[in-house]
Every structure is written in C-alpha cells, then in structure tokens.
Design a protein around this motif. Structure first.
Motif, PDB file in Angstrom:
ATOM      1  N   SER A  98      -0.362  -7.325   4.629  1.00  0.00           N
ATOM      2  CA  SER A  98       0.328  -6.341   3.799  1.00  0.00           C
ATOM      3  C   SER A  98       1.740  -6.802   3.438  1.00  0.00           C
ATOM      4  O   SER A  98       2.406  -7.484   4.223  1.00  0.00           O
ATOM      5  CB  SER A  98       0.393  -5.010   4.548  1.00  0.00           C
ATOM      6  OG  SER A  98       1.242  -4.104   3.887  1.00  0.00           O
TER       7      SER A  98
ATOM      8  N   ALA B 108      -6.091  -1.708   2.567  1.00  0.00           N
ATOM      9  CA  ALA B 108      -5.094  -1.752   1.490  1.00  0.00           C
ATOM     10  C   ALA B 108      -5.126  -0.520   0.593  1.00  0.00           C
ATOM     11  O   ALA B 108      -4.143  -0.222  -0.080  1.00  0.00           O
ATOM     12  CB  ALA B 108      -5.308  -3.011   0.643  1.00  0.00           C
TER      13      ALA B 108
ATOM     14  N   ASN C  36      -3.310   2.713  -5.511  1.00  0.00           N
ATOM     15  CA  ASN C  36      -3.643   1.508  -4.747  1.00  0.00           C
ATOM     16  C   ASN C  36      -4.913   0.855  -5.269  1.00  0.00           C
ATOM     17  O   ASN C  36      -4.987  -0.372  -5.424  1.00  0.00           O
ATOM     18  CB  ASN C  36      -3.823   1.849  -3.263  1.00  0.00           C
ATOM     19  CG  ASN C  36      -2.539   2.323  -2.604  1.00  0.00           C
ATOM     20  OD1 ASN C  36      -1.442   1.956  -3.023  1.00  0.00           O
ATOM     21  ND2 ASN C  36      -2.670   3.125  -1.572  1.00  0.00           N
TER      22      ASN C  36
ATOM     23  N   THR D  75       0.848  -1.183   0.000  1.00  0.00           N
ATOM     24  CA  THR D  75       0.000   0.000   0.000  1.00  0.00           C
ATOM     25  C   THR D  75       0.883   1.233   0.000  1.00  0.00           C
ATOM     26  O   THR D  75       1.719   1.402   0.894  1.00  0.00           O
ATOM     27  CB  THR D  75      -0.922   0.012   1.234  1.00  0.00           C
ATOM     28  OG1 THR D  75      -1.809  -1.107   1.174  1.00  0.00           O
ATOM     29  CG2 THR D  75      -1.738   1.298   1.294  1.00  0.00           C
TER      30      THR D  75
END
Length: 239
Positions: A190, A40, A17, A10
């Motif tokens: 992530s 995200a 994104n 991100t």
C-alpha cells in the motif's frame, strides 16, 4: 512477460478505490501479471466488514472482465458462514482460477479479532500458461514454514499492507524470498501514508526494481533467468 506491481492508496470510498484500480489495470500492457496491494478496495475497515464483503461481490465480476490477456491478483474481504476472510483472487482469461484466504493473521493489527484464518493447504503453486505461481499474503512472508509451500514457484506474489515502521523488514524479506527460492517476486504494498511502500519486482538473481513514487511498477522480464540461476547455483530447484 511483464510483471506489474500496483502501489496504490486505499481511501474510505470503496467505489473510488475500485474505479481507480480498474483505471490502473487498463493502463497495464497485455501479457502481464498484475498484483494489487492487500485489500486495496477497502482497507482494514473493521467497522464496515459487512459492507466491504458485499462490495467485493460487486467488484469481482468487474475485475474478472478486465482479465483479458492479463492475469490480475488481489485480496478482498469475503464472508462465509458469518465469518470474514482476507481472500486472494486470481483472474485469468476472465475466469477465477484460484483463491486462498490469509492464514497468518497479523496480531498487532487486530486482525485476529475480525478475521478468521484460511486453510494452510490452500497455499500452493498453481500453473498459469506454463508458469508456476504462488502467493504469500503480507504477514505470511515472515513464516519460514510457508516458504516451503511456495518452493519451486517461478513467481511468488506478495500483496501487502505493511507498516512504515517495518519498511526495511519488508524490503529485505521480499528480496530474500527471491534469492532463496530462485524466483521472481512481485511485492505490492500500500502507498497509504502510514504504509511502507517498498513495492518491487525482484529477479531470481536479487535484482530489485522499485520506486516509492510510482503507482505502476512494470518490468519486462526474461523468464529464462529462473533456469539460469537454478542451473549455475544449483540448490535442487532446477527443472
């Protein structure tokens, strides 16, 4: 049935994104359940909360449109009555079929200073095409009382931004949830440099598919595994 975990980075650019997320979703097969990492689209952008919540309103219909023959789940920053929430959305058949806001905020990440907690009652099992699906958001994974809320689900989703220093915790707890609940777990963390990655598709037997170098983790699964493990190792979850 394909279970898919998106292990993406991100950036500070919300638009980039979103476009990247849409590109990844379009690469995923039909008949898939797709989970993206926690917030995200924006990350924990505490100095841009209003901007992020406004951008979420733009992103929702675009993601909703992609939910054709696919189920898409992710959390976004939302605003209600001047309060900000970390809210899960699940899209199916181009409709919003469920949302819940994060209940257990992570104190070490200053979440308590910027977000309001959601309602624990919203953590529940929902049904999608005959499958029982539930979600625990990131830090909520650590709370045994919340495991009771998802007990009996066929698939548990866990979107996360889990830190690198606690990588082993994330992987161990995610696998434990699959074993204890005798279900599939989609863990989507992530891929940012300070995050643990460790995203995985985990079976009711505890088989783990993960690859920290991939953005799309996809596994074709046999849902009969749920019935098999609950029959042969009966802990009271057998349907």
């Amino acid at each position: 049935m394909n279970l898919i975990s998106l292990q993406m980075k991100t950036s500070e650019n919300f638009e980039e994104n979103l476009e990247h997320l849409k590109k990844l979703i379009l690469q995923c097969e039909d008949n898939s359940i797709i989970l993206a990492p926690e917030i995200a689209l924006s990350g924990f952008c505490y100095d841009r909360m209003q901007e992020a919540s406004t951008f979420a309103l733009k992103a929702i219909p675009q993601l909703q449109e992609l939910a054709i023959n696919k189920t898409i789940a992710l959390t976004i920053i939302t605003k209600e009555n001047d309060k900000y929430f970390n809210t899960l959305y699940i899209f199916n058949n181009q409709k919003i079929i469920h949302n819940q806001s994060k209940v257990q905020l992570f104190p070490l990440g200053n979440e308590l200073e910027h977000f309001h907690a959601g309602n624990e009652e919203d953590i529940k099992i929902i049904e999608i095409d005959g499958l029982k699906i539930a979600t625990l958001i990131c830090f909520e994974l650590r709370f045994p009382k919340l495991w009771q809320k998802v007990l009996g689900a066929d698939i548990v989703l866990n979107p996360a931004m889990w830190g690198l220093k606690r990588k082993d915790h994330y992987e161990t707890i995610s696998k434990s949830l699959a074993l204890v609940n005798q279900c599939f777990v989609i863990a989507s963390n992530s891929a940012n440099d300070n995050m643990a990655k460790g995203s995985a598709i985990i079976s009711p037997f505890g088989n783990v598919y993960k690859d920290d170098n991939k953005e799309i983790l996809s596994q074709k699964v046999d849902l009969e595994e749920i019935k098999k493990v609950r029959k042969y190792i009966n802990i009271g979850l057998d349907k």
